[in-house]
Design a protein around this motif. Structure first.
Motif, mmCIF file in Angstrom:
data_model
loop_
_atom_site.group_PDB
_atom_site.id
_atom_site.type_symbol
_atom_site.label_atom_id
_atom_site.label_comp_id
_atom_site.label_asym_id
_atom_site.label_seq_id
_atom_site.Cartn_x
_atom_site.Cartn_y
_atom_site.Cartn_z
ATOM 1 N N ASP A 29 0.853 -1.181 0.000
ATOM 2 C CA ASP A 29 0.000 0.000 0.000
ATOM 3 C C ASP A 29 0.893 1.237 0.000
ATOM 4 N N LEU A 30 1.276 1.657 -1.185
ATOM 5 C CA LEU A 30 2.217 2.762 -1.311
ATOM 6 C C LEU A 30 1.534 4.121 -1.329
ATOM 7 N N LYS A 31 0.230 4.135 -1.166
ATOM 8 C CA LYS A 31 -0.505 5.400 -1.090
ATOM 9 C C LYS A 31 -0.561 5.931 0.340
ATOM 10 N N SER A 32 -0.896 5.041 1.296
ATOM 11 C CA SER A 32 -1.171 5.517 2.649
ATOM 12 C C SER A 32 -0.321 4.862 3.742
ATOM 13 N N ASP A 33 0.363 3.773 3.436
ATOM 14 C CA ASP A 33 1.127 3.049 4.445
ATOM 15 C C ASP A 33 2.589 3.500 4.399
ATOM 16 N N GLU A 34 3.023 4.256 5.420
ATOM 17 C CA GLU A 34 4.387 4.765 5.436
ATOM 18 C C GLU A 34 5.415 3.651 5.592
ATOM 19 N N ASN A 35 5.036 2.565 6.289
ATOM 20 C CA ASN A 35 5.950 1.423 6.408
ATOM 21 C C ASN A 35 6.177 0.775 5.046
ATOM 22 N N ALA A 36 5.105 0.679 4.242
ATOM 23 C CA ALA A 36 5.237 0.106 2.902
ATOM 24 C C ALA A 36 6.144 0.973 2.036
ATOM 25 N N VAL A 124 24.611 5.660 -2.581
ATOM 26 C CA VAL A 124 23.319 6.295 -2.319
ATOM 27 C C VAL A 124 22.939 6.015 -0.860
ATOM 28 N N ARG A 125 22.631 7.068 -0.112
ATOM 29 C CA ARG A 125 22.291 6.905 1.304
ATOM 30 C C ARG A 125 20.840 7.294 1.546
ATOM 31 N N SER A 126 20.308 6.902 2.677
ATOM 32 C CA SER A 126 18.979 7.343 3.091
ATOM 33 C C SER A 126 19.102 8.690 3.785
ATOM 34 N N LYS A 127 18.312 9.647 3.358
ATOM 35 C CA LYS A 127 18.375 10.966 3.987
ATOM 36 C C LYS A 127 17.287 11.142 5.043
ATOM 37 N N ARG A 128 16.537 10.082 5.303
ATOM 38 C CA ARG A 128 15.541 10.096 6.357
ATOM 39 C C ARG A 128 15.291 8.667 6.805
ATOM 40 N N GLY A 129 14.701 8.492 7.974
ATOM 41 C CA GLY A 129 14.364 7.166 8.458
ATOM 42 C C GLY A 129 12.909 6.837 8.200
ATOM 43 N N GLY A 130 12.571 5.554 8.320
ATOM 44 C CA GLY A 130 11.190 5.125 8.206
ATOM 45 C C GLY A 130 10.425 5.459 9.477
ATOM 46 N N PRO A 131 9.144 5.144 9.505
ATOM 47 C CA PRO A 131 8.338 5.419 10.703
ATOM 48 C C PRO A 131 8.964 4.800 11.950
ATOM 49 N N GLY A 133 11.781 5.091 13.061
ATOM 50 C CA GLY A 133 13.156 4.659 12.842
ATOM 51 C C GLY A 133 13.289 3.211 12.416
ATOM 52 N N GLN A 134 12.180 2.604 11.974
ATOM 53 C CA GLN A 134 12.195 1.195 11.574
ATOM 54 C C GLN A 134 12.358 1.067 10.061
ATOM 55 N N ILE A 135 12.721 -0.134 9.607
ATOM 56 C CA ILE A 135 12.872 -0.516 8.194
ATOM 57 C C ILE A 135 14.056 0.222 7.565
ATOM 58 N N VAL A 136 13.955 1.555 7.467
ATOM 59 C CA VAL A 136 15.047 2.366 6.937
ATOM 60 C C VAL A 136 15.582 3.254 8.053
ATOM 61 N N LYS A 137 16.891 3.228 8.245
ATOM 62 C CA LYS A 137 17.533 4.075 9.239
ATOM 63 C C LYS A 137 18.003 5.376 8.587
ATOM 64 N N ASP A 138 17.933 6.459 9.333
ATOM 65 C CA ASP A 138 18.385 7.749 8.822
ATOM 66 C C ASP A 138 19.881 7.715 8.535
ATOM 67 N N ASN A 139 20.268 8.329 7.397
ATOM 68 C CA ASN A 139 21.683 8.479 7.031
ATOM 69 C C ASN A 139 22.401 7.131 6.966
ATOM 70 N N SER A 140 21.746 6.147 6.356
ATOM 71 C CA SER A 140 22.318 4.798 6.234
ATOM 72 C C SER A 140 22.470 4.421 4.768
ATOM 73 N N ILE A 141 23.396 3.520 4.536
ATOM 74 C CA ILE A 141 23.650 3.002 3.189
ATOM 75 C C ILE A 141 23.255 1.530 3.162
ATOM 76 N N TYR A 142 22.495 1.152 2.137
ATOM 77 C CA TYR A 142 22.036 -0.228 2.006
ATOM 78 C C TYR A 142 22.594 -0.844 0.730
ATOM 79 N N ILE A 143 22.913 -2.114 0.813
ATOM 80 C CA ILE A 143 23.415 -2.867 -0.334
ATOM 81 C C ILE A 143 22.670 -4.192 -0.405
ATOM 82 N N ARG A 144 22.849 -4.913 -1.501
ATOM 83 C CA ARG A 144 22.308 -6.264 -1.628
ATOM 84 C C ARG A 144 23.366 -7.251 -1.151
#
Length: 451
Positions: A29-36, A124-131, A133-144
Motif C-alpha cells: 500500500d504505497l498510497k497511505s502506508d508509510e511502512n510500505a 546512495v544513502r537514506s536521507k531520512r528514516g522510516g516510521p 526509525g524502523q525498516i530504513v535508518k536515517d543516514n544509512s547506506i544499504y546494499i544487496r
C-alpha cells in the motif's frame, strides 16, 4: 524505448526469482502506508548501490516457487512512475529516477516491474528514516547481500565492493567524456591462436541449433525464418578445472543482466533450463514445450552453449521481426534493423565474456570473438527513437564479423571494442559510419540499467 521493446520484462513474471539484482515483493500500500513506502525505498536504495536491478511487485514465495500474491489492489495508481519516484526522492541522496513497466503475469493480470538504475558515482544513502526509525535508518547506506537481502554493509569486503563500483562508474564517466572529445581511439587487437578451432566450434554449434530447430512446427516464429544473429568466442589462457556441477554454477553466476533479456541467460524453469550435452552446457529457450509457456518469438528464442574448454556460442533471432507492424515500426518483418540494438547486444556479450573469464580463467587471457548476422539483404537501418537515418540499406544476406583482443581491454576499453567490432557491420548499410556517440550513449544507458 517503447512498451513493445520492453516486452522482454514479461518473461520475468513467468519464472520470477530473487537474486542480488532482483527483488520480489507482495502488494504494498504505497498510497497511505508509510511502512510500505519505507519497505520499497529500502529495496530501491540497495539495488541502486548494487549497480541497478529490478523490483517485481505482486508476487509471493511458496513451496512451489513464486506465485501471484493475494490482496491485489483495485487500482495500480500507487505504482505510477511519478508516485514511486516521489518515494525515492523522499528517501534517497543523491536522488535517482526509476522506470515502471506493467506486464501480464501467469494470472493474466498486470504486475508492476520497477527498474532501478545503477551507475552512481557515490554510494546512495537514506536521507531520512522510516516510521519510528524502523525498516530504513536515517543516514544509512544499504546494499544487496547474499540471501538475497537488503542490508547495511557488514564487512570490509562489502565496503570494498561498494566503493570499487562507485569508483568504476566515475572512471566510466570520465572515459565517456573523453570519448565525446576524441574519436578514432580504437585499441589494436591481437591474439596468438588458431582461428580454425573457433570456426569449427561455431559451425558445430550452428548445426546443433539447426537440428533442434527442425523439430519445430514449420510456422513457428522461433525458427527465425527471417534470419538470426550468432556470436562465438574462445578464451586463450589458463582454464580452471571445474567439475560438471561447479562449471554449471559458474555459468549461472556469470550472468550479466543489463537489459532485462541478456545473452547467456541462465533460467531455472524446467522447460527452458540449461542441461548437459556432450560434455558442455547447453540451453534452448526457443524449444520451450512446457505446458502453459512457449511462444517466445524470434527475439527471445535464444540458444546458447558453453564448453569447459573455453568456447561459447549464442544465437538469437531479431526482435525487429517480432515487433514489425507495432505502432510506428515498419510493417513487414525482415525489412529493418534498429540502429542501436547491435551495439547493445554486442556490449552485453562482452560483459558476459568478462564475467565468465573471472570464473573460468586464472591470470591474464585473450579472447577471439566471431559473429554473423543473417537475413540482412534488403533490411534498412531504422530508429525507434529520434535518431535520423536516411535510406541505409544492406544488399548482402550475411554480415560476418571478427576480432581478437586482450582480456584486460574489457571494462575500460569496452566502448572501443564494440565500435571496432561493429563498424564493418554498419558499413554494409550504404557506408553508414557508426558514430562513437551512439556507442557511448547506448553503453552508458546499459551500465545504468536505463536501456
Amino acid at each position: 524505448m517503447t512498451d513493445e521493446v520492453q516486452d522482454r520484462f514479461s518473461e520475468l513474471l513467468v519464472e520470477p526469482r530473487e537474486d542480488l539484482d532482483v527483488e520480489v515483493k507482495n502488494w504494498l500500500d504505497l498510497k497511505s502506508d508509510e511502512n510500505a513506502k519505507a519497505n520499497f525505498a529500502k529495496a530501491a536504495l540497495a539495488l541502486a548501490n548494487n549497480g541497478g536491478g529490478i523490483i517485481i511487485i505482486g508476487m509471493t514465495e511458496t513451496d512451489e516457487g513464486m506465485v501471484p500474491s493475494e490482496g491485489r489492489p483495485r487500482s495500480l495508481e500507487a505504482y505510477g512512475v511519478d508516485h514511486l519516484n516521489g518515494i525515492i526522492h523522499n528517501y534517497a541522496d543523491p536522488a535517482f529516477h526509476c522506470a515502471v513497466h506493467l506486464r501480464s503475469g501467469p494470472d493474466g493480470l498486470l504486475h508492476p516491474i520497477v527498474v532501478i538504475p545503477g551507475g552512481h558515482r557515490v554510494p546512495v544513502r537514506s536521507k531520512r528514516g522510516g516510521p519510528n526509525g524502523q525498516i530504513v535508518k536515517d543516514n544509512s547506506i544499504y546494499i544487496r547481500r547474499p540471501g538475497p537481502r537488503s542490508e547495511v554493509p557488514q564487512s570490509a569486503h562489502d565496503w570494498d565492493t561498494l566503493l570499487a563500483r562507485c569508483l568504476s562508474h566515475r572512471r566510466d564517466e570520465m572515459f565517456d567524456q573523453i570519448r565525446a572529445l576524441i574519436s578514432g581511439a580504437v585499441p589494436e587487437a591481437s591474439l596468438e591462436t588458431t582461428p580454425d578451432r573457433l570456426t569449427e566450434w561455431s559451425e558445430k554449434s550452428l548445426e546443433r541449433w539447426l537440428d533442434l530447430r527442425d523439430g519445430l512446427p514449420v510456422d513457428a516464429p522461433e525458427r527465425c525464418p527471417h534470419g538470426y544473429m550468432w556470436y562465438a568466442f574462445e578464451f586463450d589462457g589458463e582454464l580452471r578445472e571445474l567439475p560438471g556441477a561447479k562449471f554449471s554454477e559458474a555459468l549461472r553466476d556469470s550472468e550479466v543482466n543489463l537489459s532485462g533479456w541478456p545473452p547467456f541467460w541462465y533460467p531455472t524453469r524446467f522447460g527452458i533450463r540449461p542441461y548437459p550435452f556432450e560434455g558442455l552446457v547447453e540451453c534452448w529457450i526457443g524449444g520451450d514445450n512446457e505446458e502453459g509457456f512457449g511462444n517466445h518469438g524470434a527475439g527471445m528464442a535464444d540458444f546458447w552453449r558453453v564448453s569447459p574448454d573455453g568456447f561459447g556460442f549464442f544465437l538469437r533471432g531479431y526482435r525487429e521481426d517480432d515487433l514489425s507492424g507495432s505502432r510506428n515500426m515498419p510493417a513487414e518483418p525482415g525489412t529493418w534493423i534498429e540502429v542501436e540494438w547491435p551495439v547493445a547486444i554486442t556490449a552485453e556479450v562482452l560483459a558476459y565474456i568478462e564475467s565468465l573469464a573471472s570464473r573460468l580463467l586464472s591470470g591474464s587471457y585473450s579472447v577471439r570473438l566471431l559473429a554473423s548476422y543473417t537475413g540482412m539483404e534488403g533490411r534498412r537501418l531504422y530508429s525507434i527513437g529520434t535518431r535520423y537515418i536516411h535510406h541505409r540499406i544492406s544488399r548482402q544476406a550475411t554480415i560476418s564479423l571478427g576480432s581478437a583482443f586482450d582480456g584486460a581491454m574489457l571494462g575500460p576499453n569496452s566502448n572501443e571494442l564494440v565500435h571496432q567490432f561493429l563498424q564493418p557491420f554498419y558499413n554494409v548499410f550504404d557506408f553508414f559510419d557508426l558514430p562513437t556517440s551512439l556507442v557511448t550513449e547506448v553503453m552508458s544507458a546499459l551500465r545504468q540499467r536505463k536501456y
